[in-house]
Design an enzyme around this catalytic site. Structure first.
Site, PDB file in Angstrom:
ATOM      1  N   LYS A 165       0.815  -1.212   0.000  1.00 47.54           N
ATOM      2  CA  LYS A 165       0.000   0.000   0.000  1.00 47.54           C
ATOM      3  C   LYS A 165       0.856   1.272   0.000  1.00 47.54           C
ATOM      4  O   LYS A 165       2.024   1.265   0.349  1.00 47.54           O
ATOM      5  CB  LYS A 165      -0.990  -0.029   1.157  1.00 47.54           C
ATOM      6  CG  LYS A 165      -2.106  -1.036   0.890  1.00 47.54           C
ATOM      7  CD  LYS A 165      -3.256  -0.936   1.843  1.00 47.54           C
ATOM      8  CE  LYS A 165      -4.376  -1.875   1.379  1.00 47.54           C
ATOM      9  NZ  LYS A 165      -5.458  -1.961   2.384  1.00 47.54           N
ATOM     10  N   ARG A 208      -3.915 -10.193   4.857  1.00 43.63           N
ATOM     11  CA  ARG A 208      -4.293 -10.280   3.444  1.00 43.63           C
ATOM     12  C   ARG A 208      -3.132  -9.725   2.619  1.00 43.63           C
ATOM     13  O   ARG A 208      -2.763  -8.557   2.759  1.00 43.63           O
ATOM     14  CB  ARG A 208      -5.570  -9.475   3.205  1.00 43.63           C
ATOM     15  CG  ARG A 208      -6.109  -9.525   1.794  1.00 43.63           C
ATOM     16  CD  ARG A 208      -7.427  -8.745   1.702  1.00 43.63           C
ATOM     17  NE  ARG A 208      -7.982  -8.793   0.347  1.00 43.63           N
ATOM     18  CZ  ARG A 208      -7.695  -7.939  -0.623  1.00 43.63           C
ATOM     19  NH1 ARG A 208      -6.834  -6.934  -0.373  1.00 43.63           N
ATOM     20  NH2 ARG A 208      -8.237  -8.055  -1.814  1.00 43.63           N
TER      21      ARG A 208
END
Length: 282
Positions: A226, A260
């Protein structure tokens, strides 16, 4: 087992006491932020699922629509067209299969096929989604915190206290589902790192992640690749593997039970070494 040590899904009761579980991301999309187009073809996506099985994945998470900042929404038919052949194959692989969707109609079709988990970035706020999951009675559910839609969510980052507001939102959504008849053991919670949050807010939420454990359900977190990791390290999206592993391990220390990730094999190996060294979790 305590209520928060097991996650009930359609075909599997997932034990979260022994070790953290690794959820592998399978983006059947042309436009996801880090691997868009790589697995957009159904055959390639199925091959990728099989590869993740060999790397030790615990859960396969299939997504047919990008939720990156600025992403444009698909209609349900197009999203399902991408997902269906991959899901049909993945359901034969012997591990839980999750569908990453926020559309009630896509959820309905996935549940009809026998999907194990509904992973919804909008926490079942689409019309009829809560009633559908209550009626189904057995699928696992992940409720994530997010504001608005992906296309404009990064304009919605005004919080008095991001941790308190994320916690209150997740608590309200969970209580609502339980009131609808959903068993708490079916629910996990995701703070939504990167969704309607600035870099500083993501970091503050991570540092105080343990506070979310007071909600009484397992935490599922997704830091993989991210932009906040890029802001911290200065690395491009395809250079964030070390940062992603570091974030996954830190999240486990702070209470996460499911991570995840895109890079399953590397994360599985890191968690094995972490556990072998007796590092603290939760």
């Amino acid at each position: 087992m305590t209520a928060a040590s097991i996650w009930k899904t359609t075909r599997f009761d997932l034990d979260l006491t022994e070790r953290p579980l690794v959820m592998g991301i399978v983006n059947v999309t042309p436009d996801s932020f880090s691997d868009g187009g790589r697995h957009a073809d159904a055959a390639k996506a199925i091959d990728f699922c099989e590869r993740l099985l060999g790397e030790g994945v615990d859960i396969l998470d299939l997504g047919g629509e990008s939720t990156r900042p600025g992403a444009v929404r698909l209609d349900a038919d197009e999203e399902w067209r991408r997902l269906e052949p991959v899901m049909r194959a993945a359901l034969n692989f012997g591990v839980p299969v999750s569908v990453d969707t926020c559309k009630t109609e896509v959820m309905r079709r996935a549940l009809d096929l026998g999907v194990d988990i509904i992973n919804d970035v909008q926490a079942l706020r689409d019309e009829g989604a809560d009633a559908l999951l209550a009626e189904h009675g057995s699928a696992g559910i992940c409720l994530m915190h997010m504001r608005g839609e992906p296309a404009g969510m990064q304009q919605l980052t005004d919080y008095a206290d991001v941790v308190t507001e994320v916690s209150d939102f997740l608590d309200e959504r969970m209580r609502h589902l339980v009131e609808c008849g959903v068993a708490a053991e079916r629910i996990t919670l995701d703070p939504g790192y990167g969704f309607a949050k600035t870099v500083d807010q993501n970091l503050a939420l991570q540092r105080r992640q343990r506070e979310l454990l007071a909600l009484g359900r397992p935490l599922l977190v997704g830091w993989s690749r991210k932009s906040t990791l890029g802001a911290v390290t200065g690395r491009a999206v395809d250079e964030r593997l070390p940062a992603s592993i570091g974030a996954a391990l830190a999240s486990v220390v702070l209470g996460a039970r499911i991570v995840r990730v895109h890079d399953v094999g590397a994360t599985v190996d890191a968690l094995k070494v972490w556990q072998a060294f007796g590092a603290p979790q939760g």
